[in-house]
Motif scaffolding. Structure first.
Motif, mmCIF file in Angstrom:
data_model
loop_
_atom_site.group_PDB
_atom_site.id
_atom_site.type_symbol
_atom_site.label_atom_id
_atom_site.label_comp_id
_atom_site.label_asym_id
_atom_site.label_seq_id
_atom_site.Cartn_x
_atom_site.Cartn_y
_atom_site.Cartn_z
ATOM 1 N N LEU A 1 23.769 5.993 -33.999
ATOM 2 C CA LEU A 1 22.802 5.763 -35.080
ATOM 3 C C LEU A 1 23.295 6.269 -36.452
ATOM 4 O O LEU A 1 23.233 5.517 -37.430
ATOM 5 C CB LEU A 1 21.429 6.355 -34.734
ATOM 6 C CG LEU A 1 20.347 6.088 -35.781
ATOM 7 C CD1 LEU A 1 19.970 4.600 -35.846
ATOM 8 C CD2 LEU A 1 19.099 6.926 -35.537
ATOM 9 N N PRO A 2 23.807 7.505 -36.559
ATOM 10 C CA PRO A 2 24.251 7.960 -37.880
ATOM 11 C C PRO A 2 25.343 7.061 -38.482
ATOM 12 O O PRO A 2 25.267 6.704 -39.661
ATOM 13 C CB PRO A 2 24.777 9.371 -37.608
ATOM 14 C CG PRO A 2 24.051 9.807 -36.382
ATOM 15 C CD PRO A 2 23.891 8.578 -35.553
ATOM 16 N N GLN A 3 26.299 6.670 -37.662
ATOM 17 C CA GLN A 3 27.366 5.795 -38.135
ATOM 18 C C GLN A 3 26.801 4.451 -38.592
ATOM 19 O O GLN A 3 27.182 3.910 -39.630
ATOM 20 C CB GLN A 3 28.403 5.608 -37.013
ATOM 21 C CG GLN A 3 29.513 4.631 -37.310
ATOM 22 C CD GLN A 3 30.292 4.992 -38.570
ATOM 23 O OE1 GLN A 3 30.330 6.158 -38.995
ATOM 24 N NE2 GLN A 3 30.894 3.986 -39.203
ATOM 25 N N ARG B 1 25.058 4.862 -41.853
ATOM 26 C CA ARG B 1 26.058 4.998 -42.900
ATOM 27 C C ARG B 1 26.577 3.624 -43.326
ATOM 28 O O ARG B 1 26.698 3.324 -44.518
ATOM 29 C CB ARG B 1 27.216 5.869 -42.399
ATOM 30 C CG ARG B 1 28.251 6.183 -43.477
ATOM 31 C CD ARG B 1 29.625 6.379 -42.883
ATOM 32 N NE ARG B 1 29.671 7.539 -41.993
ATOM 33 C CZ ARG B 1 29.866 8.788 -42.413
ATOM 34 N NH1 ARG B 1 30.046 9.027 -43.688
ATOM 35 N NH2 ARG B 1 29.897 9.772 -41.559
ATOM 36 N N GLU B 2 26.857 2.758 -42.339
ATOM 37 C CA GLU B 2 27.343 1.404 -42.636
ATOM 38 C C GLU B 2 26.305 0.604 -43.405
ATOM 39 O O GLU B 2 26.633 -0.089 -44.375
ATOM 40 C CB GLU B 2 27.677 0.659 -41.332
ATOM 41 C CG GLU B 2 28.959 1.138 -40.663
ATOM 42 C CD GLU B 2 29.093 0.620 -39.217
ATOM 43 O OE1 GLU B 2 30.031 1.063 -38.533
ATOM 44 O OE2 GLU B 2 28.244 -0.203 -38.785
ATOM 45 N N THR C 1 24.569 -2.210 -48.155
ATOM 46 C CA THR C 1 23.479 -2.608 -49.044
ATOM 47 C C THR C 1 23.537 -1.896 -50.389
ATOM 48 O O THR C 1 22.989 -2.378 -51.377
ATOM 49 C CB THR C 1 22.103 -2.303 -48.410
ATOM 50 O OG1 THR C 1 22.021 -0.909 -48.128
ATOM 51 C CG2 THR C 1 21.907 -3.099 -47.126
ATOM 52 N N GLY C 2 24.169 -0.732 -50.424
ATOM 53 C CA GLY C 2 24.244 0.031 -51.666
ATOM 54 C C GLY C 2 22.998 0.849 -51.953
ATOM 55 O O GLY C 2 22.803 1.343 -53.069
ATOM 56 N N LEU C 3 22.127 1.025 -50.953
ATOM 57 C CA LEU C 3 20.921 1.836 -51.176
ATOM 58 C C LEU C 3 21.291 3.322 -51.208
ATOM 59 O O LEU C 3 22.065 3.800 -50.384
ATOM 60 C CB LEU C 3 19.889 1.590 -50.063
ATOM 61 C CG LEU C 3 18.522 2.239 -50.345
ATOM 62 C CD1 LEU C 3 17.717 1.398 -51.328
ATOM 63 C CD2 LEU C 3 17.720 2.444 -49.062
ATOM 64 N N VAL D 1 19.819 11.028 -45.867
ATOM 65 C CA VAL D 1 18.539 10.363 -45.601
ATOM 66 C C VAL D 1 17.486 11.408 -45.210
ATOM 67 O O VAL D 1 17.820 12.522 -44.806
ATOM 68 C CB VAL D 1 18.645 9.257 -44.516
ATOM 69 C CG1 VAL D 1 19.718 8.241 -44.864
ATOM 70 C CG2 VAL D 1 18.911 9.846 -43.143
ATOM 71 N N LYS D 2 16.221 11.030 -45.378
ATOM 72 C CA LYS D 2 15.107 11.942 -45.087
ATOM 73 C C LYS D 2 14.558 11.661 -43.684
ATOM 74 O O LYS D 2 14.624 10.521 -43.202
ATOM 75 C CB LYS D 2 13.986 11.751 -46.115
ATOM 76 C CG LYS D 2 14.445 11.847 -47.557
ATOM 77 C CD LYS D 2 14.788 13.264 -47.912
ATOM 78 C CE LYS D 2 15.299 13.370 -49.333
ATOM 79 N NZ LYS D 2 15.923 14.673 -49.596
#
Ligand code: C2E
Ligand code: CA
Ligand code: CA
Ligand code: CA
Length: 275
Positions: free
Chosen positions: A124-126, A129-130, A135-137, A170-171
């Protein structure tokens, strides 16, 4: 029909078969429906309790089935979890939501629900990250809502994944607070950025002294842990007033708006600003 002794005859078996058939029909429709673009994202406002200002959105999945009409996520998410389809579906929700939010002039935060199976996956973290890179968010604009059922199976594993997610920026919000078994110890162990009080408590907060007491003590506890609280299911001015009086920072609910397609929320995400 099976005999239940005495004179009773029970038709449960037959109706259970029907429920099971219905479920497997939905499970089969899900993949084809997904490929045909029948799934959509809705967005529900989250507001500052004192000012009413919009502070972000929760992203909620909708399925526009060609024959059944709108199918509720309460129906299809559990099925998707059982079949494992939640992995592809959840991945799609995350990507779509980030790709949408990055286009807004108003850089509001989006909160995306993450199913227990998704959270259990070490990738999930990877994957997040992708998605952020594609998306550039900005990572701090993404909040992941997780429930207690997502972290009780293997706490240490969940904690390690949550730490990796937080390292990305991320939160993490704890969803449906108050409905689990060990909410207190969970709060201590996990580094949550937000607590969402389940709407079941808000629903009865005005009539029930018990619900009011649970909401109050949650707010006190969260305050002492320095974690902001959002109350879900705020439907009336009475709900809002109670939460204002008790110092709850954030609210979400029909009072401020039902979940809606983003086209209906353009005044919020792309406000026209005076020069
Ligand atoms: P949830 O995460 O607790 O989401 C909040 C639910 O409360 C939403 O139902 C929302 O429409 C509803 N709600 C919001 N304000 C009010 C209110 O004032 N009164 C009442 N009565 N209800 C309110 P929805 O959209 O039907 O979603 C139900 C559940 O389905 C969600 O509960 C969540 O567990 C799941 N879900 C929805 N979208 C996703 C998704 O993309 N991924 C995953 N894993 N689960 C999702
Ligand atoms: Ca949620
Ligand atoms: Ca919730
Ligand atoms: Ca819920």
């Amino acid at each position: 029909a099976k005999s239940m002794g005495s004179n009773q005859v029970c038709f449960y078996d037959q109706s259970m078969d029907q429920v099971a058939r219905e479920r497997s029909a939905l499970a089969m429709d899900m993949r084809t429906g997904f490929d045909r673009g029948e799934f959509e994202l809705y967005f529900q406002k989250q507001n500052n309790t004192m000012t009413g200002e919009v502070i972000g959105f929760e992203v909620l999945l909708r399925w526009r089935h060609p024959r059944r009409g709108m199918v509720s996520p309460v129906e299809f998410i559990p099925i998707a979890e059982r079949t494992g389809f939640i992995m592809d579906l959840g991945d799609w929700v995350l990507r779509q939501a980030c790709a949408e939010a990055v286009q807004w002039r108003n850089p509001l935060r989006i909160a995306v629900n993450v199913a227990p199976k998704q959270l259990a996956n070490a990738n999930l973290p990877q994957r997040i990250r992708e998605i952020l890179a594609e998306t550039g968010l900005a990572p701090e604009r993404l909040e992941l809502e997780i429930t207690e059922s997502g972290i009780i199976a293997d706490q240490q594993h969940a904690l390690s994944i949550i730490r990796q997610l937080k390292a990305l920026g991320v939160k993490i919000a704890m969803d449906d607070y108050g409905t689990g078994y060990s909410s207190l110890s969970t709060l201590q162990l996990f580094p949550f950025d937000k607590i969402k009080i389940d709407r079941g408590f808000i629903d009865s907060v005005v009539e029930s002294r018990q619900s009011a007491a649970i909401v109050r003590s949650t707010l006190i506890l969260a305050q002492s842990l320095d974690i902001p609280v959002l109350a879900e299911g705020v439907e009336s001015a009475e709900h809002l007033r109670f939460l204002q009086d008790e110092g709850c920072e954030q609210v979400q609910g029909y009072f401020y708006g039902r979940p809606a397609p983003i086209s209906d929320l353009q005044d919020v995400v792309n406000p026209v600003v005076d020069a």
